[in-house]
Design an enzyme around this catalytic site. Structure first.
Site, PDB file in Angstrom:
ATOM      1  N   HIS A  25      15.586  33.614  22.916  1.00  0.00           N
ATOM      2  CA  HIS A  25      16.043  34.701  23.627  1.00  0.00           C
ATOM      3  C   HIS A  25      16.760  35.645  22.856  1.00  0.00           C
ATOM      4  O   HIS A  25      16.858  36.894  23.255  1.00  0.00           O
ATOM      5  CB  HIS A  25      16.350  34.503  25.168  1.00  0.00           C
ATOM      6  CG  HIS A  25      16.146  35.390  26.155  1.00  0.00           C
ATOM      7  ND1 HIS A  25      15.935  36.808  25.735  1.00  0.00           N
ATOM      8  CD2 HIS A  25      15.889  35.486  27.347  1.00  0.00           C
ATOM      9  CE1 HIS A  25      15.720  37.539  26.962  1.00  0.00           C
ATOM     10  NE2 HIS A  25      15.610  36.589  28.125  1.00  0.00           N
ATOM     11  N   TYR A  79      19.067  40.219  41.003  1.00  0.00           N
ATOM     12  CA  TYR A  79      18.813  40.657  39.410  1.00  0.00           C
ATOM     13  C   TYR A  79      17.314  40.841  39.010  1.00  0.00           C
ATOM     14  O   TYR A  79      16.620  40.210  39.210  1.00  0.00           O
ATOM     15  CB  TYR A  79      19.657  39.794  38.495  1.00  0.00           C
ATOM     16  CG  TYR A  79      19.543  39.985  36.902  1.00  0.00           C
ATOM     17  CD1 TYR A  79      20.598  40.151  36.407  1.00  0.00           C
ATOM     18  CD2 TYR A  79      18.575  40.046  36.105  1.00  0.00           C
ATOM     19  CE1 TYR A  79      20.683  40.801  34.968  1.00  0.00           C
ATOM     20  CE2 TYR A  79      18.234  40.108  35.054  1.00  0.00           C
ATOM     21  CZ  TYR A  79      19.613  40.754  34.270  1.00  0.00           C
ATOM     22  OH  TYR A  79      19.492  41.086  33.065  1.00  0.00           O
ATOM     23  N   THR A 122      17.846  45.750  27.832  1.00  0.00           N
ATOM     24  CA  THR A 122      17.554  45.505  29.147  1.00  0.00           C
ATOM     25  C   THR A 122      18.924  46.198  29.869  1.00  0.00           C
ATOM     26  O   THR A 122      20.013  46.423  29.317  1.00  0.00           O
ATOM     27  CB  THR A 122      17.388  43.978  29.618  1.00  0.00           C
ATOM     28  OG1 THR A 122      18.679  43.732  29.364  1.00  0.00           O
ATOM     29  CG2 THR A 122      16.291  43.769  28.973  1.00  0.00           C
TER      30      THR A 122
END
Length: 530
Positions: free
Chosen positions: A316, A432, A445
């Site tokens: 990630h 979230y 993001t």
């Protein structure tokens, strides 16, 4: 944009705006609004006092330094986000950080494992070549506003390298091989022959040779990749001690410098409507596998199952899911609609019998290192066994019907989640949802806090339509604010990091950090102690 020429992938990079730093007043106001549904009157009044104290005392200095950073940094958030949220984390990245992408659910173009892998690897090489040449069309929001393509640069030839205090992302130029894992053995496969990419039929031949290989794993080789699934510090120490010289160094280097990692899995997975848990097991396999049959540090691991089904497990830190999704859509479309298969399910094209054989990587792993590998495996297995996953295919209606009702599909889903949470638990919680900030240079993001005053009012009201509309409009507006640089969480995150650099104690930021997404902040207190 208006010249009539076809723009290249990075044509708009230099013209993208920088992510703006929101005002402290706006961030504090929106933060207090976001936590109001979750706190009782006494808790909220206390939070309001602490927030106002912060706004008056610590915030001006922190904000000043953050604005200074925004002037010289390409993006005032992204470098800290990558470092502190991902690379400095010392806990396992398997499950906690890595994510997965599934194959087409209802279609398997061929049941031949080697053939499917051959086509898809070739399609990935085509995608990589277009990426290196900048030939992909730049992505645009609403088909008009160009978005940042920076994250795509590190899709291939990239590995997360473990360190004692922090990891780092190693990105190399064009790599000409990949490493394949099958039944505990690692093989090096060259991707070029005579100055060109191997054809799908040639790749199928090479992968079939690996599938037909009956040699046993060397001592310690079977679960070696579990090092990448466990805690980062034992892996970093083992890498320095046992993989810094000789055949171990050469073999590890082959893995870490490969274009990407391929697992020829010995299990069959995929969605089967006649098997209730098939989707669950498929997802769990992609997320963690056996804990030792994916190289979790590679930018991504391509997984080819023995029934021809595919999937991807992605690290990630280098990019977010839409970047991998863009590549995956291209690859699946090329596989199914461009390359295709013969009637027997093989890759199209002639078989080249003159290809050099695949090279089996060699290891000399001492018993002490095997113990470290086993310890990492046990840590990872405990995490994997704790994953309770259930996937549900909902086909009663889709986004088309929601749009006909003049409602945002995203807002509809988020309100449904709030309703389900309240019916199940009898209370609300901080929620979230990620939005993208890629309309700004090197943007990644931002958080949309979808538990709002309006959404909780709708849920408590026995689902009145007027309150639903109001809550949906509120959510859409919050999403727009997040996308356009007016979100609150990344700003608060950077204020928190700055407070640690400047050794400024802030009760408000401590409370904020304790309420942020659980796996995002747990290590900040340790790594940022003055």
């Amino acid at each position: 944009m208006f010249s009539g020429r076809r723009p290249l992938l990075y044509s708009f990079q230099a013209s993208l705006p920088r992510l703006p730093v929101p005002s402290v007043d706006n961030t504090i106001t929106r933060y207090l609004e976001s936590v109001r549904p979750l706190l009782d009157d006494e808790q909220y009044n206390q939070m309001e006092v602490v927030a106002n104290d912060f706004k008056r005392d610590e915030a001006p200095k922190l904000q000043k330094y953050l604005i200074l950073k925004s002037w010289w940094a390409t993006n005032y958030v992204s470098d800290w986000w990558e470092e502190y949220i991902y690379l400095r984390g010392r806990s396992p990245i398997m499950v906690n950080s890595n994510f997965y992408t599934m194959d087409l659910l209802y279609v398997i173009p061929t049941h031949r494992q080697a053939a499917r892998a051959g086509n898809v690897v070739h399609a990935m090489l085509q995608y990589r070549r277009k990426l290196e040449r900048g030939e992909h069309a730049p992505l645009r929001a609403l088909g008009v506003v160009p978005m940042c393509s920076y994250q795509m640069e590190r899709m291939f030839n990239t590995t997360r390298i473990p360190g004692i205090e922090t990891d780092f992302v190693q990105h190399l130029s064009d790599r000409k091989h990949l490493v394949v894992y099958h039944k505990g053995r690692f093989f090096k496969v060259w991707l070029y022959y005579g100055g060109r990419h191997l054809w799908p039929s040639e790749l199928e031949t090479q992968f079939q040779r690996i599938l037909d290989d009956t040699t046993e794993p060397q001592p310690g080789e079977l679960k070696l990749a579990a090092l990448t699934a466990g805690n980062r510090v034992p892996w970093a120490r083992a890498r320095l001690k046992y993989f810094s010289q000789g055949v171990n160094k050469a073999s590890l280097e082959a893995i870490e410098t490969s274009a990407f990692f391929l697992t020829l899995d010995d299990e069959a997975h995929g969605y089967d409507p006649d098997k209730l848990r098939s989707l669950d097991l498929y997802a769990k396999s992609l997320l963690h596998g056996k804990c030792y049959d994916r190289w979790f540090d590679k930018s991504f691991t391509l997984i080819a199952y023995k029934n021809g089904k595919l999937g991807v497990n992605a690290e990630h830190s280098w990019a977010d899911a839409p970047i991998v999704g863009h590549m995956w859509e291209y690859v699946l479309a090329t596989d199914c609609f461009h390359l295709g298969y013969t009637e027997e399910g093989h890759c199209k094209g002639d078989i080249n019998k003159g290809l050099p054989p695949t090279a089996k990587l060699q290891w000399d792993i001492p018993l002490e290192c095997q113990e470290v590998i086993e310890d990492s495996y046990m840590v990872a297995k405990e995490i994997a066994d704790d994953v309770d996953f259930h996937g549900c295919l909902f086909d009663v209606f889709g986004k088309g019907l929601i749009k006909k009702s003049r409602t945002s599909p995203d807002a509809f889903i988020q309100l449904a989640l709030q309703l389900a949470q309240f019916r199940d638990k009898g209370e609300f919680c901080l929620t979230y949802e990620a939005s993208m900030t890629r309309m700004f240079r090197e943007g990644r993001t931002e958080t949309v806090r979808s538990c709002t005053i309006e959404s909780t009012a709708f849920v408590r009201s026995a689902q009145r339509l007027d309150l639903f509309r109001k809550a949906a409009d509120k959510h859409q507006n919050m999403y727009r604010l997040a996308m356009t640089g007016s979100g609150i969480d990344r700003h608060l995150f950077c204020l928190y990091i700055m407070s640690k650099y400047l050794n400024i104690d802030s009760p408000f930021l401590k409370q904020v950090s304790s309420l942020l997404k659980p796996h995002h902040i747990p290590h900040l207190q340790q790594v940022l102690q003055p």
